[in-house]
Design a protein around this motif. Structure first.
Motif, PDB file in Angstrom:
ATOM      1  N   LEU A  26       0.855  -1.292   0.085  1.00  0.00           N
ATOM      2  CA  LEU A  26       0.347  -0.033   0.287  1.00  0.00           C
ATOM      3  C   LEU A  26       0.514   0.921   0.186  1.00  0.00           C
ATOM      4  O   LEU A  26       0.423   2.766  -0.128  1.00  0.00           O
ATOM      5  CB  LEU A  26      -0.879   0.117   1.013  1.00  0.00           C
ATOM      6  CG  LEU A  26      -1.902  -0.978   1.017  1.00  0.00           C
ATOM      7  CD1 LEU A  26      -2.671  -1.016   2.293  1.00  0.00           C
ATOM      8  CD2 LEU A  26      -3.017  -0.501   0.244  1.00  0.00           C
ATOM      9  N   ILE A  27       1.815   1.341   0.403  1.00  0.00           N
ATOM     10  CA  ILE A  27       2.873   2.803   0.932  1.00  0.00           C
ATOM     11  C   ILE A  27       3.180   2.784  -0.473  1.00  0.00           C
ATOM     12  O   ILE A  27       3.768   3.800  -1.294  1.00  0.00           O
ATOM     13  CB  ILE A  27       3.358   2.200   1.852  1.00  0.00           C
ATOM     14  CG1 ILE A  27       3.128   2.480   3.495  1.00  0.00           C
ATOM     15  CG2 ILE A  27       4.558   3.487   2.063  1.00  0.00           C
ATOM     16  CD1 ILE A  27       4.082   2.166   4.407  1.00  0.00           C
ATOM     17  N   ILE A  28       3.514   0.925  -1.244  1.00  0.00           N
ATOM     18  CA  ILE A  28       4.404   2.374  -2.384  1.00  0.00           C
ATOM     19  C   ILE A  28       3.366   2.492  -3.948  1.00  0.00           C
ATOM     20  O   ILE A  28       4.333   2.965  -4.928  1.00  0.00           O
ATOM     21  CB  ILE A  28       5.677   0.110  -2.917  1.00  0.00           C
ATOM     22  CG1 ILE A  28       6.480   0.023  -2.033  1.00  0.00           C
ATOM     23  CG2 ILE A  28       5.407   0.661  -4.380  1.00  0.00           C
ATOM     24  CD1 ILE A  28       7.041  -1.400  -2.556  1.00  0.00           C
ATOM     25  N   ALA A  29       2.515   1.913  -3.255  1.00  0.00           N
ATOM     26  CA  ALA A  29       1.208   2.926  -4.320  1.00  0.00           C
ATOM     27  C   ALA A  29       0.801   3.876  -4.117  1.00  0.00           C
ATOM     28  O   ALA A  29       0.726   4.440  -5.076  1.00  0.00           O
ATOM     29  CB  ALA A  29      -0.464   1.764  -4.361  1.00  0.00           C
ATOM     30  N   ALA A  30       0.712   4.240  -2.719  1.00  0.00           N
ATOM     31  CA  ALA A  30       0.522   5.691  -2.417  1.00  0.00           C
ATOM     32  C   ALA A  30       2.136   6.547  -2.372  1.00  0.00           C
ATOM     33  O   ALA A  30       1.835   7.722  -3.155  1.00  0.00           O
ATOM     34  CB  ALA A  30       0.242   5.637  -0.916  1.00  0.00           C
ATOM     35  N   PHE A  31       3.119   5.875  -2.997  1.00  0.00           N
ATOM     36  CA  PHE A  31       4.269   6.552  -3.225  1.00  0.00           C
ATOM     37  C   PHE A  31       3.772   7.381  -4.682  1.00  0.00           C
ATOM     38  O   PHE A  31       3.810   8.183  -5.091  1.00  0.00           O
ATOM     39  CB  PHE A  31       5.637   5.869  -3.163  1.00  0.00           C
ATOM     40  CG  PHE A  31       6.523   5.755  -3.365  1.00  0.00           C
ATOM     41  CD1 PHE A  31       7.582   7.042  -2.229  1.00  0.00           C
ATOM     42  CD2 PHE A  31       6.978   5.586  -4.468  1.00  0.00           C
ATOM     43  CE1 PHE A  31       8.688   7.504  -2.947  1.00  0.00           C
ATOM     44  CE2 PHE A  31       8.495   5.619  -4.849  1.00  0.00           C
ATOM     45  CZ  PHE A  31       8.641   6.889  -4.287  1.00  0.00           C
ATOM     46  N   VAL A  32       3.849   5.947  -5.530  1.00  0.00           N
ATOM     47  CA  VAL A  32       3.720   6.078  -6.697  1.00  0.00           C
ATOM     48  C   VAL A  32       2.743   7.589  -7.418  1.00  0.00           C
ATOM     49  O   VAL A  32       2.815   8.253  -7.734  1.00  0.00           O
ATOM     50  CB  VAL A  32       3.192   5.164  -7.345  1.00  0.00           C
ATOM     51  CG1 VAL A  32       2.539   5.168  -8.914  1.00  0.00           C
ATOM     52  CG2 VAL A  32       4.382   3.724  -7.813  1.00  0.00           C
ATOM     53  N   VAL A  33       0.883   7.511  -6.702  1.00  0.00           N
ATOM     54  CA  VAL A  33      -0.426   8.359  -6.744  1.00  0.00           C
ATOM     55  C   VAL A  33       0.973   9.467  -5.815  1.00  0.00           C
ATOM     56  O   VAL A  33       0.838  10.689  -7.013  1.00  0.00           O
ATOM     57  CB  VAL A  33      -1.406   7.545  -5.757  1.00  0.00           C
ATOM     58  CG1 VAL A  33      -2.075   9.039  -5.836  1.00  0.00           C
ATOM     59  CG2 VAL A  33      -1.872   6.304  -6.340  1.00  0.00           C
ATOM     60  N   SER A  34       1.667   9.748  -5.096  1.00  0.00           N
ATOM     61  CA  SER A  34       1.565  10.331  -4.444  1.00  0.00           C
ATOM     62  C   SER A  34       2.989  11.656  -5.369  1.00  0.00           C
ATOM     63  O   SER A  34       2.846  12.508  -5.797  1.00  0.00           O
ATOM     64  CB  SER A  34       2.214  10.851  -3.209  1.00  0.00           C
ATOM     65  OG  SER A  34       3.094  11.962  -2.618  1.00  0.00           O
TER      66      SER A  34
END
Lengths: 343, 350
Positions: A26-34
């Motif tokens: 989830l953090i990686i996903a949020a990282f990409v979105v961010s």
């Protein structure tokens, strides 16, 4: 019988590992979105290409100099504040403890404000002094709260600690406002956005200033996870098991205050992360600190990262302070917990 | 409320004797009003431009529109000082009623979320109805205050441990954090931060005669209402059982009391913004001085509350002229040590 216990134990451990893995994804996903979110939009492909050194100079600048440090700081302070809250909740055996609610963040903020106003707002060379000063401020506040909520014969009274913390935080915030007006009208802006919880240290040097403290405190707290389990059983049991309660408690408390102080030095006064992270963690993996601490850290990191991204996304191109977004999520959660627990 | 006020033996209930000091109370009322008059005159005279007291007198009673000094006094300073006095009385009496009715030593409009609720309502008004009249603002401010206190008490009464003072303060802090964050979001979205900054920090600087014309009668009526209710509040402050035993309709008294508190808090916030701790400090101080009879506590609180805000506003102008220090922060600097003292000292039910 024994094998059943073993099995349960193993199941718990694999569940913990699963939860950690999910959080990391989830953090990686949020990282990409961010990485993608902000004034200038970049497609995920462009982000990935730039990360591997294939982007244009402008994309490179945006990602590496503006967004990446901010994202890294969000993750770091989220983890730090959540672990700090987890330790505070464990030590005070109080489900509502959080460095923001207890006023520790405000103490750190006061020192940051004094530093910034005396040594100009540019804060050039000596960013590294900031966490140290914030640590001193957080420590002094923690001592004050400890003294005020300590009662002879009864020890630390958890409910009084919360009450005293709210009062101290209100007092320090007021002092910050009065002091800045006295010093310089422009600093008022800084204090206002600090109080709102705007992440203000957004370049690599803030990351470098923050990192050593996290490297110092986080492993220490993780190392003490077993001690925290024992402390949770109550003073008598802990003494019976041969734990030097007072010493361990003091050390852990110092680490928790240090974590909160260092994090707040580069972010604004963000509350509720230390509350939500550990609660989410406890719900997912139970009260064992060996697994609870890392899960709390990841939950806190995810929360701040998502809040920061949302803050940049909702009202583009205006930035909503991260602390505001966290408070909108965190305050109702606090109320929910308050209704559920016996204070 | 001090537990010592409770009659020890339930049998003696019919002739409730509460500790009260009418002499001290009368002295406070008279002395307080004289001091308030002097303080207001001083506050009108002092400022970015100092004006001699005789000129103040002339400006008030023999107004000459040709003189700038008279204009300053009439249009800027007088509404501001009167506004401060009215707001102080409103906050203090609202706090006194809440403390009496709920027997909660930590009741205050700021601590229990009323102020934050009212401020949020004001933020919404600025965003969605920028042209709203002051009367309209005030009305929404009441509703906001009601929402704030409703959530706080709702959470408090739904929870396992019941309505303890600490639970209410914690709920109040969280509700305030939520409303402040939402107001900030609204301010950013509609780009009305400038208009709202004033309300966050609290200040009476912008008070105008139009506002005074509305708030003065409203607050005076609410104060008269609270004095009419004061005997019942005294009985409630002795405990529900005693009040019911004496034939009080506790439900009705509570309802009226809450309405008065909402009107007072809503009005005050719509003028000055979120100023906390007045409703905490003043009633406690008054109770120490005049005893536990709310027939005396309420009027004395009104006078002392006015005094506090008039002088706090004066200090706000004097500390760093020509900058104005937010009055909310100043009062908090006095209020927080007092709050801590109460939090540490109170053993009962905290």
């Amino acid at each position: 019988m024994e094998s059943m216990i073993h099995q349960a134990e193993r199941r718990k451990r694999s569940r913990g590992i699963l939860v950690i893995a999910i959080f990391i994804v989830l953090i990686i996903a949020a990282f990409v979105v961010s990485m993608n979110t902000g004034f200038i939009r970049l497609s995920p492909l462009e982000v990935i290409r730039t990360l591997f050194g294939q982007g244009t100079a402008q994309q490179h600048l945006i990602l590496f100099e503006f967004r990446l440090p901010r994202i890294v700081i969000s993750i770091l302070i989220g983890a730090g504040l959540a672990v700090s809250g987890c330790v505070m909740q464990g030590l005070s055996r109080n489900a509502l403890a959080d460095p923001g609610i207890l006023g520790v963040n405000a103490g750190a903020g006061l020192m940051v404000m004094l530093y910034v106003s005396f040594f100009s707002s540019t804060v050039s060379g000596s960013v590294f002094l900031l966490p140290v000063l914030a640590l001193i401020g957080a420590g002094a506040t923690a001592v004050l709260i400890y003294v005020l909520s300590y009662k002879k014969g009864e020890g630390l009274i958890p409910t009084r600690m919360l009450l005293v913390g709210i009062g101290v935080a209100a007092g320090i915030s007021a002092a910050m406002i009065v002091l800045t007006l006295r010093l310089n009208p422009e600093e008022y802006q800084f204090v206002a956005s600090w109080l709102a919880g705007r992440i203000w240290g957004t370049s690599w040097k803030f990351v470098v200033a923050l990192l050593p403290w996290l490297i110092l405190f986080l492993p220490f707290v993780f190392y003490k996870a077993k001690v925290m389990n024992v402390l949770n059983m109550g003073d008598q049991t802990a003494t019976g098991l041969g734990t030097a309660i007072e010493r361990e408690r003091l050390l852990l408390l110092a680490a928790a205050v240090g974590l909160a102080g260092a994090c707040v030095a580069v972010s604004g006064g963000i509350g509720f992360v230390g509350l939500i992270g550990p609660h989410l963690g406890r719900r997912l993996v139970g009260p064992k600190h060996q697994i609870l601490l890392p899960v709390s850290a990841l939950a806190g990191a995810l929360l701040v990262l998502v809040a920061d991204t949302l803050g940049r996304w909702i009202l583009q191109p205006t930035d909503i302070p991260t602390g505001v977004v966290v408070a909108v999520i965190g305050a109702p959660y606090f109320l929910y917990l308050l209704a559920k627990t016996k204070v | 409320m001090k537990p010592s006020a409770l009659p020890k033996d339930p049998q003696t209930v019919p002739k409730v004797k509460v500790r009260s000091r009418p002499l001290a109370a009368s002295l406070i009322l008279i002395g307080g009003i004289i001091l308030l008059a002097l303080g207001m005159a001083l506050a009108v005279a002092v400022g970015a431009k100092d004006i001699a007291l005789p000129d103040v007198w002339k400006a008030v009673f023999h107004f000459n529109p040709e003189l700038t000094e008279h204009q300053i006094i009439r249009e800027l300073r007088m509404p501001r000082v009167i506004g401060a006095a009215v707001v102080g009385a409103a906050f203090a009496v609202a706090g006194a009623i809440m403390q009496g009715m709920t027997r909660n030593p930590l009741a205050d409009t700021g601590l229990l979320g009323l102020n934050a609720g009212a401020s949020f309502a004001l933020a919404l008004c600025f965003a969605f109805a920028p042209g709203l009249s002051f009367l309209g603002l005030m009305l929404y401010s009441f509703i906001g205050a009601g929402a704030g206190v409703g959530i706080v008490y709702g959470i408090g009464s739904r929870s396992k441990g019941g309505l303890t003072p600490i639970r209410l303060v914690l709920a109040g802090a969280a509700v305030s954090a939520l409303f402040t964050a939402l107001s900030e979001g609204v301010a950013l979205y509609f780009k009305i931060g400038q208009d709202l900054a004033f309300w966050y920090a609290g200040g009476v600087a912008g008070t105008q005669w139009v506002q005074i014309q509305i708030i003065l009668p409203v607050v005076v009526i609410a104060l008269l209402g609270s004095i009419a209710l004061s005997r019942s509040i005294t009985l409630l402050s002795l405990g529900d059982d005693i009040a019911t035993g004496l034939g009080q309709r506790t439900g009705l008294v509570r309802l009226l009391g809450v309405l008065i508190v909402l009107v007072l808090a809503g009005t005050a916030v719509s003028v000055v913004g979120s100023v906390g701790f007045v409703g905490l400090i003043i009633p406690h101080l008054t109770r120490k001085l005049v005893g536990v009879d709310y027939r005396w506590i309420i009027p004395c609180s009104a006078v002392l509350g006015s005094l506090l805000i008039v002088f706090a506003d004066l200090a706000a102008r004097m500390i760093n002229p020509p900058q104005e220090t937010p009055i909310g922060a100043l009062v908090a600097l006095i209020g927080v040590p007092f709050f801590l003292y109460l939090a540490v000292k109170e053993r009962r039910s905290l």
